[in-house]
Design a protein around this motif. Sequence first.
Motif, mmCIF file in Angstrom:
data_model
loop_
_atom_site.group_PDB
_atom_site.id
_atom_site.type_symbol
_atom_site.label_atom_id
_atom_site.label_comp_id
_atom_site.label_asym_id
_atom_site.label_seq_id
_atom_site.Cartn_x
_atom_site.Cartn_y
_atom_site.Cartn_z
ATOM 1 N N ILE A 73 0.869 -1.185 0.000
ATOM 2 C CA ILE A 73 0.000 0.000 0.000
ATOM 3 C C ILE A 73 0.900 1.227 0.000
ATOM 4 C CG2 ILE A 73 -1.772 1.275 1.303
ATOM 5 C CD1 ILE A 73 -1.850 -1.773 2.711
ATOM 6 N N ASN A 74 0.532 2.209 -0.772
ATOM 7 C CA ASN A 74 1.279 3.464 -0.773
ATOM 8 C C ASN A 74 0.273 4.587 -0.550
ATOM 9 O OD1 ASN A 74 2.560 5.494 -3.484
ATOM 10 N ND2 ASN A 74 3.060 5.630 -1.327
ATOM 11 N N THR A 75 0.353 5.198 0.607
ATOM 12 C CA THR A 75 -0.570 6.295 0.922
ATOM 13 C C THR A 75 0.168 7.356 1.726
ATOM 14 O OG1 THR A 75 -2.702 6.905 1.894
ATOM 15 C CG2 THR A 75 -1.516 5.145 3.028
ATOM 16 N N THR B 97 3.567 -0.979 3.885
ATOM 17 C CA THR B 97 3.008 0.336 3.555
ATOM 18 C C THR B 97 4.107 1.363 3.366
ATOM 19 O OG1 THR B 97 2.703 1.226 5.777
ATOM 20 C CG2 THR B 97 0.975 -0.195 4.947
ATOM 21 N N ASP B 98 4.098 1.943 2.181
ATOM 22 C CA ASP B 98 5.064 2.972 1.811
ATOM 23 C C ASP B 98 4.407 4.308 2.144
ATOM 24 O OD1 ASP B 98 6.490 4.898 0.393
ATOM 25 O OD2 ASP B 98 6.832 3.603 -1.344
ATOM 26 N N GLU B 99 4.886 4.945 3.219
ATOM 27 C CA GLU B 99 4.229 6.165 3.718
ATOM 28 C C GLU B 99 5.139 7.380 3.567
ATOM 29 O OE1 GLU B 99 2.338 5.358 7.506
ATOM 30 O OE2 GLU B 99 1.556 3.438 6.764
ATOM 31 N N ASN C 227 9.368 4.293 5.406
ATOM 32 C CA ASN C 227 9.402 5.745 5.334
ATOM 33 C C ASN C 227 10.816 6.217 5.026
ATOM 34 O OD1 ASN C 227 8.433 8.411 5.577
ATOM 35 N ND2 ASN C 227 6.994 7.729 7.152
ATOM 36 N N SER C 228 10.970 7.522 4.887
ATOM 37 C CA SER C 228 12.279 8.040 4.510
ATOM 38 C C SER C 228 12.359 9.545 4.728
ATOM 39 C CB SER C 228 12.510 7.664 3.045
ATOM 40 O OG SER C 228 13.017 8.682 2.275
ATOM 41 N N LEU C 229 13.586 10.055 4.746
ATOM 42 C CA LEU C 229 13.773 11.503 4.873
ATOM 43 C C LEU C 229 13.534 12.220 3.544
ATOM 44 C CD1 LEU C 229 17.115 11.797 6.948
ATOM 45 C CD2 LEU C 229 14.776 11.491 7.784
ATOM 46 N N SER C 230 13.550 11.449 2.434
ATOM 47 C CA SER C 230 13.628 12.031 1.083
ATOM 48 C C SER C 230 12.632 13.149 0.821
ATOM 49 C CB SER C 230 13.392 10.947 0.029
ATOM 50 O OG SER C 230 14.473 10.076 -0.042
ATOM 51 N N LYS C 231 11.345 12.869 1.016
ATOM 52 C CA LYS C 231 10.311 13.807 0.580
ATOM 53 C C LYS C 231 9.980 14.820 1.674
ATOM 54 C CE LYS C 231 9.911 11.019 -3.011
ATOM 55 N NZ LYS C 231 10.210 11.311 -4.399
ATOM 56 N N VAL D 198 15.361 15.965 0.791
ATOM 57 C CA VAL D 198 16.748 15.498 0.663
ATOM 58 C C VAL D 198 16.752 14.118 -0.023
ATOM 59 C CG1 VAL D 198 17.777 16.819 2.570
ATOM 60 C CG2 VAL D 198 16.649 14.639 3.073
ATOM 61 N N THR D 199 16.215 14.080 -1.249
ATOM 62 C CA THR D 199 16.088 12.772 -1.914
ATOM 63 C C THR D 199 17.446 12.120 -2.189
ATOM 64 O OG1 THR D 199 16.028 13.825 -4.087
ATOM 65 C CG2 THR D 199 13.900 13.405 -3.041
ATOM 66 N N GLY D 200 18.493 12.949 -2.277
ATOM 67 C CA GLY D 200 19.815 12.391 -2.576
ATOM 68 C C GLY D 200 20.545 11.839 -1.364
ATOM 69 N N TRP D 201 19.994 12.000 -0.188
ATOM 70 C CA TRP D 201 20.700 11.514 0.999
ATOM 71 C C TRP D 201 20.616 10.001 1.170
ATOM 72 C CZ3 TRP D 201 20.143 15.015 5.937
ATOM 73 C CH2 TRP D 201 20.752 16.248 5.674
ATOM 74 N N ARG D 202 19.535 9.435 0.679
ATOM 75 C CA ARG D 202 19.311 8.003 0.735
ATOM 76 C C ARG D 202 19.250 7.477 2.174
ATOM 77 N NH1 ARG D 202 16.749 8.025 -1.995
ATOM 78 N NH2 ARG D 202 16.725 5.819 -2.455
ATOM 79 N N VAL D 203 18.394 8.083 2.972
ATOM 80 C CA VAL D 203 18.187 7.610 4.342
ATOM 81 C C VAL D 203 16.697 7.320 4.536
ATOM 82 C CG1 VAL D 203 18.383 8.107 6.815
ATOM 83 C CG2 VAL D 203 20.134 8.954 5.231
ATOM 84 N N TYR E 104 2.911 14.823 -4.327
ATOM 85 C CA TYR E 104 3.100 16.047 -5.127
ATOM 86 C C TYR E 104 3.113 15.797 -6.634
ATOM 87 C CZ TYR E 104 8.165 15.150 -3.863
ATOM 88 O OH TYR E 104 9.402 14.640 -3.619
ATOM 89 N N TYR E 105 2.061 15.082 -7.060
ATOM 90 C CA TYR E 105 1.897 14.772 -8.479
ATOM 91 C C TYR E 105 0.457 15.056 -8.904
ATOM 92 C CZ TYR E 105 5.965 12.044 -7.134
ATOM 93 O OH TYR E 105 7.167 11.660 -6.630
ATOM 94 N N ILE E 106 0.307 15.404 -10.182
ATOM 95 C CA ILE E 106 -1.048 15.506 -10.745
ATOM 96 C C ILE E 106 -1.125 14.572 -11.942
ATOM 97 C CG2 ILE E 106 -2.793 16.981 -11.811
ATOM 98 C CD1 ILE E 106 -1.455 19.397 -10.451
HETATM 99 C C1 LIG Z 1 5.912 6.034 -3.467
HETATM 100 C C2 LIG Z 1 7.392 6.211 -3.428
HETATM 101 N N1 LIG Z 1 8.120 5.359 -2.699
HETATM 102 C C3 LIG Z 1 9.466 5.470 -2.652
HETATM 103 C C4 LIG Z 1 10.147 6.455 -3.346
HETATM 104 C C5 LIG Z 1 11.644 6.518 -3.245
HETATM 105 O O1 LIG Z 1 11.976 6.922 -1.986
HETATM 106 P P1 LIG Z 1 13.435 6.992 -1.365
HETATM 107 O O2 LIG Z 1 14.096 8.220 -1.885
HETATM 108 O O3 LIG Z 1 13.219 7.064 0.102
HETATM 109 O O4 LIG Z 1 14.142 5.743 -1.770
HETATM 110 C C6 LIG Z 1 9.428 7.367 -4.119
HETATM 111 C C7 LIG Z 1 10.116 8.406 -4.899
HETATM 112 O O5 LIG Z 1 9.584 9.035 -5.767
HETATM 113 C C8 LIG Z 1 8.018 7.233 -4.160
HETATM 114 O O6 LIG Z 1 7.265 8.074 -4.881
#
Ligand SMILES: Cc1ncc(COP(=O)(O)O)c(C=O)c1O
Length: 391
Positions: free
Chosen positions: A165-167, A197-199, A232-236, A240-245, A320-322
């Motif tokens: 699930i991605n929400t 779940t990808d949150e 989860n992640s710090l990216s969004k 800091v999407t380039g940090w990879r944490v 953040y997509y349309i």
């Molecule tokens: C739903 C979703 N999961 C994961 C990722 C990638 O995340 P991360 O930078 O933490 O690897 C993205 C990036 O666009 C995404 O949209």
Amino acid sequence: MNRISRKASSFTESVIREMTRQASLHGAINLSQGFPDFPAPEDIKRAAIEAIQADINQYAITWGAKRFRDAIAAKTRWHLGLEIDPDREVVVTCGSTEAMIATMLAVIDPGDEVIVFEPFYENYGPDAILSDAVTRYVTLYPPDWKFDPQELRAAFNEKTKAVIINTPHNPTGKVFTHDELRIIADLCIEHDALALTDEIYEHIWYRDQARPSGHISMATLDGMRDRTVTINSLSKTYSVTGWRVGYAIASPDLINGIRQVHDFLTVGAAAPLQEAGVYALSLPLSYYEKLQHEYQRRRDYLLGVLEEAGFKCYKPEGAYYIITDIADFGFENDVKFTQHLIRDLGVAVVPGSSFYRRRELGAQQVRFCYCKRDETLQAAAERLQKLQIKS
Ligand SMILES: Cc1ncc(COP(=O)(O)O)c(C=O)c1O
């Protein structure tokens, strides 16, 4: 001799990365890949610089620096209301990307099935191939991207190991409601399956939409705490999407398995950036409110631009997509339309079919992303004015 394995040969190039390549080739404004083109917050960058200067430069503990895991537990407590044990229920990974593949490698045996909602974030397909999972797809239907509970029930069987699930959801901007999550949860419980779940967009949702509850985390539903892996992640959240944490949270037996896989995949995530993460996760509520406000402003601006240019837009509730419907432009398909946008108008977007296994479902859709500076969005707006509707 086949020098490349069957698995590796079955991957096609990431469509989103290909669009980024095409964008630079044609000097197009890149509204395809979901990374901010504005600076990361100064104070978060400073925390990273200070960590390097303080010589936090060697391997952290493979499953994550203690201070960072403690910070994750503290944030999970105030934000989700969940008590988690930072020593036994967290693993820190190289982005949520690694958290998902490490989880799948840890829980899937060959032939096990995973359920994926389509359209989907493109990594889940390759993740299934790498982990030998058989994938079953359940469709999210426009305009509000609801799934049919009967279709979901029919996808479950005795081989179902997990549902992904991605929400809030990429690419549709859907935020799953409590009722929808409850339907999924009940099926997971009935079939003894896991929820992955990808949150990653948990803080990016919009208060003006019909769903005032905002983001709901699957692990908080009754009966789901022990059968959910929260990724989860710090990216969004911290740009800091380039940090990879990133990180995964789950019950100790699952985390043990994920930690084993993670150790041999990557050893660990960048130590100084985990230390900067301690700072980022301690930021007050006002940080997240500002983030939401800024993205809502960008969303509303781009929605206006796209509607004026003739797109039919599905208004996002989060992320953040349309996603737009392009039928009125009269192109044979999304790929041809995307090529026209990149080459003739200079705006790069992602063809909708790349988010579907049944590609025809996305053949009249494209995705725009708006995690961009105002100047970038304004420049794209000027170029999009030249689009013509087929009469
Ligand atoms: C739903 C979703 N999961 C994961 C990722 C990638 O995340 P991360 O930078 O933490 O690897 C993205 C990036 O666009 C995404 O949209």
